[in-house]
Design a protein around this motif. Structure first.
Motif, mmCIF file in Angstrom:
data_model
loop_
_atom_site.group_PDB
_atom_site.id
_atom_site.type_symbol
_atom_site.label_atom_id
_atom_site.label_comp_id
_atom_site.label_asym_id
_atom_site.label_seq_id
_atom_site.Cartn_x
_atom_site.Cartn_y
_atom_site.Cartn_z
ATOM 1 N N ALA A 235 0.842 -1.206 0.000
ATOM 2 C CA ALA A 235 0.000 0.000 0.000
ATOM 3 C C ALA A 235 0.874 1.253 0.000
ATOM 4 O O ALA A 235 0.575 2.228 -0.706
ATOM 5 N N GLY A 236 1.974 1.228 0.748
ATOM 6 C CA GLY A 236 2.892 2.371 0.783
ATOM 7 C C GLY A 236 3.481 2.648 -0.592
ATOM 8 O O GLY A 236 3.546 3.798 -1.031
ATOM 9 N N ILE A 237 3.866 1.583 -1.296
ATOM 10 C CA ILE A 237 4.465 1.765 -2.635
ATOM 11 C C ILE A 237 3.415 2.268 -3.627
ATOM 12 O O ILE A 237 3.680 3.155 -4.443
ATOM 13 N N VAL A 238 2.198 1.703 -3.539
ATOM 14 C CA VAL A 238 1.144 2.138 -4.474
ATOM 15 C C VAL A 238 0.797 3.604 -4.202
ATOM 16 O O VAL A 238 0.663 4.407 -5.141
ATOM 17 N N ALA A 239 0.675 3.981 -2.919
ATOM 18 C CA ALA A 239 0.341 5.375 -2.577
ATOM 19 C C ALA A 239 1.403 6.319 -3.154
ATOM 20 O O ALA A 239 1.085 7.359 -3.743
ATOM 21 N N LYS A 240 2.671 5.927 -3.016
ATOM 22 C CA LYS A 240 3.772 6.761 -3.535
ATOM 23 C C LYS A 240 3.696 6.855 -5.066
ATOM 24 O O LYS A 240 3.842 7.931 -5.645
ATOM 25 N N THR A 241 3.404 5.703 -5.703
ATOM 26 C CA THR A 241 3.323 5.670 -7.172
ATOM 27 C C THR A 241 2.209 6.597 -7.669
ATOM 28 O O THR A 241 2.364 7.313 -8.659
ATOM 29 N N VAL A 242 1.075 6.553 -6.961
ATOM 30 C CA VAL A 242 -0.100 7.331 -7.374
ATOM 31 C C VAL A 242 0.081 8.809 -6.995
ATOM 32 O O VAL A 242 -0.527 9.691 -7.602
ATOM 33 N N GLY A 243 0.912 9.064 -5.979
ATOM 34 C CA GLY A 243 1.089 10.439 -5.510
ATOM 35 C C GLY A 243 0.072 10.824 -4.454
ATOM 36 O O GLY A 243 -0.306 11.985 -4.323
ATOM 37 N N TYR A 244 -0.386 9.842 -3.689
ATOM 38 C CA TYR A 244 -1.337 10.101 -2.600
ATOM 39 C C TYR A 244 -0.544 10.214 -1.296
ATOM 40 O O TYR A 244 0.189 9.289 -0.933
ATOM 41 N N ALA A 245 -0.696 11.337 -0.607
ATOM 42 C CA ALA A 245 0.149 11.578 0.571
ATOM 43 C C ALA A 245 -0.639 11.509 1.887
ATOM 44 O O ALA A 245 -0.077 11.754 2.952
ATOM 45 N N GLY A 246 -1.948 11.177 1.832
ATOM 46 C CA GLY A 246 -2.771 11.152 3.052
ATOM 47 C C GLY A 246 -2.529 9.900 3.889
ATOM 48 O O GLY A 246 -1.622 9.106 3.628
ATOM 49 N N GLY A 247 -3.386 9.722 4.910
ATOM 50 C CA GLY A 247 -3.234 8.593 5.827
ATOM 51 C C GLY A 247 -3.856 7.310 5.285
ATOM 52 O O GLY A 247 -4.718 7.343 4.393
ATOM 53 N N ILE A 248 -3.433 6.172 5.823
ATOM 54 C CA ILE A 248 -4.002 4.866 5.426
ATOM 55 C C ILE A 248 -4.511 4.184 6.688
ATOM 56 O O ILE A 248 -3.754 3.955 7.627
ATOM 57 N N LEU A 249 -5.833 3.881 6.711
ATOM 58 C CA LEU A 249 -6.428 3.169 7.847
ATOM 59 C C LEU A 249 -6.702 1.733 7.418
ATOM 60 O O LEU A 249 -7.025 1.483 6.254
ATOM 61 N N TRP A 250 -6.656 0.794 8.370
ATOM 62 C CA TRP A 250 -6.869 -0.620 8.020
ATOM 63 C C TRP A 250 -8.149 -1.128 8.661
ATOM 64 O O TRP A 250 -8.314 -1.044 9.885
ATOM 65 N N ASP A 251 -9.089 -1.617 7.826
ATOM 66 C CA ASP A 251 -10.383 -2.114 8.301
ATOM 67 C C ASP A 251 -10.244 -3.606 8.621
ATOM 68 O O ASP A 251 -10.399 -4.460 7.741
#
Ligand SMILES: NC(=O)c1ccc[n+]([C@@H]2O[C@H](COP(=O)([O-])OP(=O)(O)OC[C@H]3O[C@@H](n4cnc5c(N)ncnc54)[C@H](OP(=O)(O)O)[C@@H]3O)[C@@H](O)[C@H]2O)c1
Length: 298
Positions: A235-251
């Motif tokens: 998820a960290g790598i995908v967020a970086k690839t997409v350019g999303y800098a917000g938080g990630i919560l886990w359900d």
């Protein structure tokens, strides 16, 4: 996703006589239609890249569809391939065929040595039956029908359905939408702790082409990169690839599936094949394909 990657790989190798058929032209659930098609076209080689495919939710909620459609599609293709004299057939299974708690990395010989992961049992059972069909047609009729078991795939033409997609397209879509909507956080499914292995679909297509030319055996062959990472790391790598800098919560109310699923790819490596596209490069290409493709598949 796999079918189109295979066509690209075969064209790249100079093959011009490639026959494909979509669902409208050839409903693989209809035995007579499949028998007539293969009897008429008489292909020399066949790859079964059609299946009912989906992520953990689809597998769980549509389990009757998953077992019925996958059994029927492969029964129809494999039997008619035998009748129509296909010289070589490649059946594609999946790493979910192996027992939930088998040792890691997973060797081909662990097949049928323990209970399956419940969330994808229907799909896995159908795929195991497909491997056995290839083995039995080889044993009884001498058919050169082989099976390959790919790890989790990603790449162009993936399915971006908001609920029914696999983990990589699911994350790409979530992070992309969060970036566009300036959402402060994104909720991802599960605990993030399971480890998964990924392979770019172009690498899988290359491996399929390699196996069609270099392998004739009863045992299914694992196809993967041989390396895994946690879903959280992914998820960290995908967020970086997409350019999303917000938080990630886990359900954590959502199921995790098996804790680890890493294929032992030493058999394929010993045959002379290894993957080429690393995850970061593959994800960058895949996100670009997602952006370029206005009508993303759902
Ligand atoms: N994706 C992965 O991570 C992964 C991992 C391991 C193994 N595999 C295996 O690789 C193979 C291809 O998967 P994929 O990811 O390329 O899936 P996909 O993109 O969903 O492709 C499956 C194709 O099968 C077609 N199909 C399904 N039912 C059909 C029917 N009754 N008649 C005609 N066509 C039908 C679908 O047509 P529609 O588009 O019309 O539905 C679709 O074009 C499958 O055997 C899958 O189990 C995939």
């Amino acid at each position: 996703m796999v079918g189109s990657a295979l066509v690209r790989r075969l064209r790249q190798a100079g093959h011009a006589n490639i026959l494909t058929a979509d669902r409208q032209a050839l409903d693989l659930l209809d035995q007579k239609v499949v028998a007539d098609f293969l009897g008429r076209e008489k292909p020399e080689y066949a790859v079964d890249a059609a299946a009912k495919v989906g992520g953990i939710k689809a597998n769980d909620e549509l389990s009757a569809d998953f077992i019925y459609e996958n059994l029927t599609i492969q029964n129809n293709i494999i039997h008619s391939a035998y009748i129509s004299g296909v010289k070589k057939l490649l059946f594609l299974g999946s790493s979910c065929i192996y027992p939930r708690d088998c040792p890691q990395p997973i060797k081909e010989e662990y097949l049928l040595t323990g209970p399956l992961e419940k969330t994808n049992e229907a799909y896995a059972l159908a795929k195991i039956a497909g491997i056995m069909l290839c083995r039995m047609y080889r044993k009884q009729h001498g058919c050169d029908f082989i099976s390959a078991m790919p790890t989790n795939l990603y790449g162009p033409n993936d399915n971006y359905h908001p609920e029914h997609s696999h983990v990589i397209p699911g994350l790409i879509r979530r992070f992309h939408e969060a970036k566009i909507n300036k959402a402060p956080e994104v909720v991802c499914w599960g605990s993030g702790s399971p480890r998964r292995e990924f392979l770019h679909v172009a690498d899988l297509a290359d491996a399929c082409y390699y196996l069609l030319q270099n392998y004739s055996g009863a045992e299914q062959i694992n196809v993967g990169s041989g390396a895994d990472l946690t879903v959280k790391e992914l998820a960290g790598i995908v967020a970086k690839t997409v350019g999303y800098a917000g938080g990630i919560l886990w359900d954590t109310a959502r199921p995790d599936g098996a804790q680890r699923k890493l294929l032992d790819v030493s058999k394929l490596t010993a045959m002379g094949w290894t993957y080429k596209i690393d995850l970061e490069t593959g994800l960058r290409q895949t996100y670009q394909d997602f952006l370029d493709n206005k009508n993303i598949r759902e």
